[in-house]
Design an enzyme around this catalytic site. Structure first.
Site, PDB file in Angstrom:
ATOM      1  CE1 TYR A 185       7.456   8.946  -8.767  1.00 15.02           C
ATOM      2  CE2 TYR A 185       9.149   7.280  -9.100  1.00 15.02           C
ATOM      3  CZ  TYR A 185       8.762   8.514  -8.618  1.00 15.02           C
ATOM      4  OH  TYR A 185       9.685   9.316  -7.996  1.00 15.02           O
ATOM      5  CB  SER A 232      12.668   7.776 -10.293  1.00 22.12           C
ATOM      6  OG  SER A 232      12.632   6.518  -9.647  1.00 22.12           O
ATOM      7  CE  LYS A 242       9.522  11.259 -10.892  1.00 22.22           C
ATOM      8  NZ  LYS A 242       9.713  12.695 -10.558  1.00 22.22           N
TER       9      LYS A 242
END
Lengths: 327, 327
Positions: B150, B126, B154
Site C-alpha cells: 500500500y 498516506s 501510494k
C-alpha cells in the site's frame, strides 16, 4: 553454472559488465553463462555470450525471458534522460511499464516454480531520482523529488523492486549510478552526455562542446566502477540492506573546471583547447536540477567502491578505451 | 460553476468531503456541482449530488470520467493497507495501475482540448509512504521507504502526479493523510482500523479489540480535518509547492494509552473498560513499520490545519457522528 541475463546488454555499461563477468567471474562461478538482450548490438562488441534481440516493451518477449529462469538479471535497459524528457510516452513505456511487466512475469515464474525460483535482480537506477534543492551532500535518508520524467520513472522502479523483493517474489536491489564518465564511443541523447564528451573528444583530437558553465558540480564514476558496482550487487547478502533496497553509490564530486584541470594534467593544454563553450539553456536547466555531491555511507559500508579522483577516472578511460579508439 | 468529481466518493472521507463542499462551497463557488464515483454508495449517504457507480480499474470507465472534464478531481479510491498486503494483485491494480490509466486519460483530454483544459487533481496519499527506522519526527525531506505494498503504491502515485503536473498535463498534488480517527461506521480492512475502533465502539457501548500494546505511538487527524485538507488543497496556489507536490500533513502524535486517557476524560472509566487487549502479531508487525510523529512544516506553512489534541479529535466524533449512531 550461474546463468546471467543482461537487459540492455548492447549498451556501453552492459558490454563492460559482460566483459568483467568473463574475466573475473561472478561470486564462486569463474565462468558464468551470459545472455545479453537488447534492441541491437555493436558489431565489434563482446563475444562468447548469447545475444538476443527484441524490444523490452513487448510483454511476450518479457514473458519468454522470465520463463528462462536466469539466476541473476541485470536490468540496464532504459530510454536516457534527454529522450525521456522530449518523448514522454516512450520514456514511461520503456522505463516504467516494462519494469512492471518484467516484475509481473518474474512473479508468475516464481509462483509456477512452487515458489522455489527467486532471481537476483540488479536494477540500474540513477541519481536523477533526486531533485533540487539539495543539502551540501545528499545523505542516505534524503527524499526522492525528481525533476525529470526519467528520474520519476527510476524512482518508481526502485519502489516496485523493493516491494516485489519484500514479498519474496524476487531478490532485488536498485543502484543509483553516478553519471558514468568517461563513456567511450559516441555522444548519446542523455543530457549528461557532455560530461564524457569534454574529456573523450579532446583525447581523440576532436573538438568538444561544453553546454554549461564550468562551475557546474556533478557526481561521477567510471564505466569500470559501474561494472564493479553491478557484480558486487549481484552477490551481496541482501539481508544487510534491511529492507531499504535502493542505494546511492560512491563516486567523485567535482566541477567541470576540475574535470578540465584533470584533463590538462593528463594530456596538456593543447588537448584542453579543443573544448569549446557553447551554453545550451535546455541542458543547463536539466543539469541545474541534478545532484552535485553525496555522502553514500550505506553503499560504502556494503563494500561498493569507486575512484578516488577525477584523474583516476580519466586514467581508466585512457587505459581501457582510448587505445581502441586510436587503433 | 465549479464541477467537482470525487473518486471513491462512497467512502467515509468522500462523503464528509461532499457534505463540506455543499455546506462551505469551494473557493469562490458557494455551490459547486458535485459528482461522486464509487463501486457502491451508502444508502443513508449524502444527497443532492450526482452518483455514478463503476470500477476504477476499467479503462473505458476512466476514459469517460476524464472526458467529462471536471475542474477538480479528488482521488480517494483505494484498496486499504491490510487488503493490499493480503491481495497483492488487487492492490497494485487498484492503487497503482488505475492511477496510471487516470493520468493517461487526463493527458489525452488535455491534448484534445488544445492544451486548454488542465484539471486540479487532489490525490489522497498516506503516511504509509514512510517506513522505519524513523527519526524522532519525520521532516519534509525524509526518504520514502515504505514497508507495505500500500505504501509503495501510494509513493508511486505521488511520483506520477508530480511528473504529469510538471509537464503541465494536470495541476496535481498529493496529501499524505494522517490516520483518520475517529472513523464513524464499521471497522474496515485497514490495519489501522483499531485506532478508531477503540474509541468508537466503547462510545457506542460496544466492546473493542486492541491488537497492539498501548505504548504504540501514531499520527492522527479527524475526518473533519481530512475534508478540510482536501478542500484547502483544491484551491491552493500550486506554484507555492515549488515542484514538490507531495505533502505530509499536520496531525496529532499520541500513544494508544494517551488515546485511552482522552476517552476516559470524555466518557469515563466504564466506557474505557469496554476496550479489550488481544495482541495480533500480524497487525503489530505492520504497525511497527508505521510513522509515529511528524514535523510537517511545509504543509503548516501552506495553511493546512488539524486538531491540537486527541481530546479534540474525540470531540469531533461525538459532535458529528455519535448522535447518528445512537439515533
Amino acid at each position: 553454472m550461474t546463468r546471467v541475463l543482461i537487459l540492455g546488454g548492447g549498451g556501453m555499461v552492459g558490454q563492460k559488465l559482460a566483459k568483467r563477468l568473463q574475466s573475473e567471474g561472478l561470486g564462486q562461478d569463474a565462468s558464468p553463462d551470459i545472455t545479453l538482450f537488447d534492441m541491437a548490438f555493436p558489431p565489434d562488441g563482446v563475444t562468447g555470450v548469447t545475444k538476443k534481440t527484441g524490444n523490452i516493451t513487448d510483454q511476450a518477449t518479457i514473458g519468454a525471458l522470465a520463463a528462462a529462469r536466469f539466476d541473476v538479471i541485470f536490468h540496464l535497459a532504459a530510454i536516457v534522460s534527454g529522450e525521456a524528457e522530449t518523448n514522454f510516452e516512450k520514456g514511461w513505456a520503456v522505463n516504467m511499464m516494462s519494469m512492471w511487466h518484467l516484475l509481473e512475469a518474474l512473479r508468475a515464474e516464481h509462483d509456477a516454480s512452487g515458489r522455489q525460483w527467486m532471481p537476483r535482480l540488479v536494477f540500474t537506477s540513477s541519481i536523477a531520482v533526486f531533485g533540487a534543492p539539495f543539502p551540501e551532500k545528499i545523505g542516505d535518508e534524503f527524499l526522492n523529488a525528481p525533476q525529470t520524467s526519467y528520474g520519476a520513472q527510476k524512482a518508481i522502479c526502485e519502489l516496485m523492486v523493493t516491494d516485489f523483493s519484500r514479498k519474496g517474489y524476487i531478490d532485488g536491489l536498485s543502484l543509483r549510478l553516478p553519471t558514468i564518465c568517461v563513456r567511450p564511443g559516441k555522444p548519446n541523447l542523455a543530457a549528461s552526455s557532455f560530461f564524457s564528451g569534454i574529456i573523450r573528444e579532446p583525447l581523440n583530437g576532436v573538438e568538444a562542446i561544453l553546454p554549461v558553465p564550468d562551475t557546474v558540480r556533478h557526481w561521477h564514476a567510471s564505466p569500470r566502477s559501474a561494472a564493479g558496482f553491478l557484480t558486487h550487487a549481484a552477490t551481496l547478502d541482501t539481508d544487510r540492506l534491511e529492507g531499504r533496497r535502493a542505494l546511492s553509490l560512491p563516486g567523485i564530486s567535482c566541477t567541470v573546471a576540475e574535470q578540465i584541470e584533470a584533463l590538462r594534467r593528463a594530456a596538456g593544454q593543447k588537448t584542453v583547447d579543443l573544448i569549446r563553450s557553447a551554453p545550451d539553456p535546455a541542458i543547463m536547466k536539466i543539469v541545474a536540477g541534478w545532484p552535485r555531491n553525496f555522502d553514500p555511507q550505506r553503499a560504502i559500508g556494503l563494500g561498493f567502491q569507486a575512484e578516488s579522483s577525477f584523474d583516476e577516472i580519466i586514467d581508466v578511460y585512457i587505459k581501457e578505451d582510448l587505445p581502441k579508439a586510436t587503433a
